[in-house]
Write a protein that holds these residues in place. Sequence first.
Motif, PDB file in Angstrom:
ATOM      1  N   THR A 149       0.874  -1.173   0.000  1.00 36.29           N
ATOM      2  CA  THR A 149       0.000   0.000   0.000  1.00 36.29           C
ATOM      3  C   THR A 149       0.908   1.218   0.000  1.00 36.29           C
ATOM      4  OG1 THR A 149      -0.133  -0.071   2.420  1.00 36.29           O
ATOM      5  CG2 THR A 149      -1.897  -1.144   1.177  1.00 36.29           C
ATOM      6  N   SER A 162       1.853   5.304   0.023  1.00 39.50           N
ATOM      7  CA  SER A 162       1.415   6.580   0.585  1.00 39.50           C
ATOM      8  C   SER A 162       2.086   7.732  -0.137  1.00 39.50           C
ATOM      9  CB  SER A 162       1.743   6.636   2.081  1.00 39.50           C
ATOM     10  OG  SER A 162       3.141   6.530   2.287  1.00 39.50           O
ATOM     11  N   ASN A 200      -2.442   0.572 -10.996  1.00 43.87           N
ATOM     12  CA  ASN A 200      -3.068  -0.643 -10.496  1.00 43.87           C
ATOM     13  C   ASN A 200      -2.002  -1.585  -9.957  1.00 43.87           C
ATOM     14  OD1 ASN A 200      -6.143  -0.938 -11.112  1.00 43.87           O
ATOM     15  ND2 ASN A 200      -5.288   0.100 -12.912  1.00 43.87           N
ATOM     16  N   THR A 232      -9.167  -2.931 -12.124  1.00 44.53           N
ATOM     17  CA  THR A 232     -10.298  -2.399 -11.364  1.00 44.53           C
ATOM     18  C   THR A 232     -10.400  -0.886 -11.436  1.00 44.53           C
ATOM     19  OG1 THR A 232      -8.927  -2.342  -9.367  1.00 44.53           O
ATOM     20  CG2 THR A 232     -10.228  -4.329  -9.753  1.00 44.53           C
ATOM     21  N   SER A 233      -9.335  -0.212 -11.880  1.00 43.95           N
ATOM     22  CA  SER A 233      -9.337   1.248 -11.888  1.00 43.95           C
ATOM     23  C   SER A 233      -8.696   1.756 -13.169  1.00 43.95           C
ATOM     24  CB  SER A 233      -8.573   1.799 -10.675  1.00 43.95           C
ATOM     25  OG  SER A 233      -9.148   1.355  -9.471  1.00 43.95           O
ATOM     26  N   GLY A 292      -4.698  -5.361  -5.646  1.00 44.15           N
ATOM     27  CA  GLY A 292      -4.387  -4.619  -4.441  1.00 44.15           C
ATOM     28  C   GLY A 292      -5.024  -3.244  -4.496  1.00 44.15           C
ATOM     29  N   SER A 293      -4.620  -2.384  -3.581  1.00 45.89           N
ATOM     30  CA  SER A 293      -5.176  -1.034  -3.544  1.00 45.89           C
ATOM     31  C   SER A 293      -4.576  -0.198  -4.667  1.00 45.89           C
ATOM     32  CB  SER A 293      -4.865  -0.372  -2.198  1.00 45.89           C
ATOM     33  OG  SER A 293      -5.419  -1.117  -1.141  1.00 45.89           O
TER      34      SER A 293
END
Length: 591
Positions: free
Chosen positions: A138, A140, A446, A406-407, A459-460
Amino acid sequence: MKQLIPSRPRLLPLAPTILATLLSGTATAQGPTLVSSSPARNAVAVPAAGSVGLTFSQAVSAASAGNVRVFGSMRQGLRTGTLSGGGSSALTFQPQQAFMPGEQVSVTVPATVQGTAGAAATPYVYQFRAASAPATATFSGTTNTAIGNNAGAPSAVQVADLNGDGNLDLVLGDGLGNNLDVRLGNGQGGFGASTNYNFGTIPGQIITADVNNDNKLDLVVSNNGGVTRYVHVALGDGQGAFGTPVALTLPSIIQSMAVVDVNGDGNLDILTFNGPPTFSLDPRTVSVRLGNGTGQFTALPDLPMGTTSKVMATGDIDNDGKMDFVLADFTQSTVQAYFGDGAGGFTVSAAAALSVGANPGSVILADLNNDGNLDVATASTSANSVSVSLGNGRGGFAAASTQALTSGRTPMKLQAADVDGDADLDLLVANNGRTGAAPFPADVVNVLLNGGQAAFTAGSPVPVDLIPVDMAVGDLNNDGTLDLLTINRNNFTYSLRTNARVTAKKAAREELPLAVYPNPAREELTLELPGGSGRATVEILSALGQRVRSFTPTVAGNGRVQLPLQSLQAGMYLVRVSTAAGTATRQFMVE
């Protein structure tokens, strides 16, 4: 239990000239050949302080052992270090500096390595990657750093340690300002002031590599502006500065570029795929420029590649120690393999082109299921998906499996990297959300996390600035994990997103209970597995990781499987067994 009997290999008759040579007793002395290596070919999680071990078929002369070349892509280039074992059949090279997390390393055994009788070694090139620390995957950070005065068009990005201080530095390409922007890293995710270099019109892809074998990274940059297209090479001084770029003329717009040792001489060469990025019928070519180890290159005849737009990836897909390449065809939505001859020439595979997701705009070669063979992955620009095809180590690929993203909307860049530090390669896809009609989705990277057998879960997604056109991955804050950085066209920025380290060690994957006997074996090897394990995949591998036999038995209640070993040469082998319950690998000897 029914014995598994593979088909016997067909023996080919000796050519008359070879037979005559053998009968006359004047056969040429055979030089050393590489028998095994550590790390193994295409390994993806090699310890940073690890050594390189090479075992040969015969002793290597002490005087020539030092001709083995180990190249890093993020640090120092041609590695310095200590080599031991000269005069024996086992060499060990211990690099002076550790590998960077995620760094791809290339090893060449050139013909200048010789046996103790003076016969030249068979050239061999192979690659592996350094490990990264366990991480959450993840990312940041929300800052998007301005590159300049909005007068340019960001085009490319690369990260590498250019001044030898152990911190990754940043190289940015300005597609309209005709500049390369070099910024030295501080090891905490920050970068210093810009130093600009004129690399010709519209700099494109950026590669860091040591092309003159002086243990310092150089810059190799494609240029697509003006009437004549070039690759520019600028030699590094090891302090973060570069000399005047030298131009190599190319026949057309450069769509893809790679720097690898295609002729196994221990010097890095340049490959480019050339042609317009459109649906025009103009000819496309692959150009090969052979390096001589001083920063100079010799052009081989260009290879015709049809009239459709393509992108390229390089690697040894048939495990013969020679670099190959694949081309992903944007128009045909296929991938075609080309095999290297070890001298700079390439031959198209006889197999039909592999069908992949529609309009692939990016292609990579990487070992995604940890079997030692390179697999191919592509990103579909029109379907917003990724296709993965597993390689068999003989130059072939299985039918592609496709996973929707997904994005985002349009994949711009695909990379493989172990972003969660679990010793398998994950996939990162930079997506441009500005294509098509409104409403526009977010621009993101992604993250597809690998379960170890090329089974990916989303994943995120990582938000970045508008229109990311290129992406680099590396440990930018020296915590051992892999961070990512995109260069973004719309607002003339770069987006740095840092990974988070996991302090607790991840649980190891389930290993299948497996016993093998007798060991050493002669005619037959028995595997003992948990009873009733069901269908299994069994592979016998050479010491170099090449698959020599495979079986798909059903494991009965007693758990035993007999493998025939007839016609296998004496030596060390590996047997790898996979079932629904797990995977295990064991070593055994044939005598």
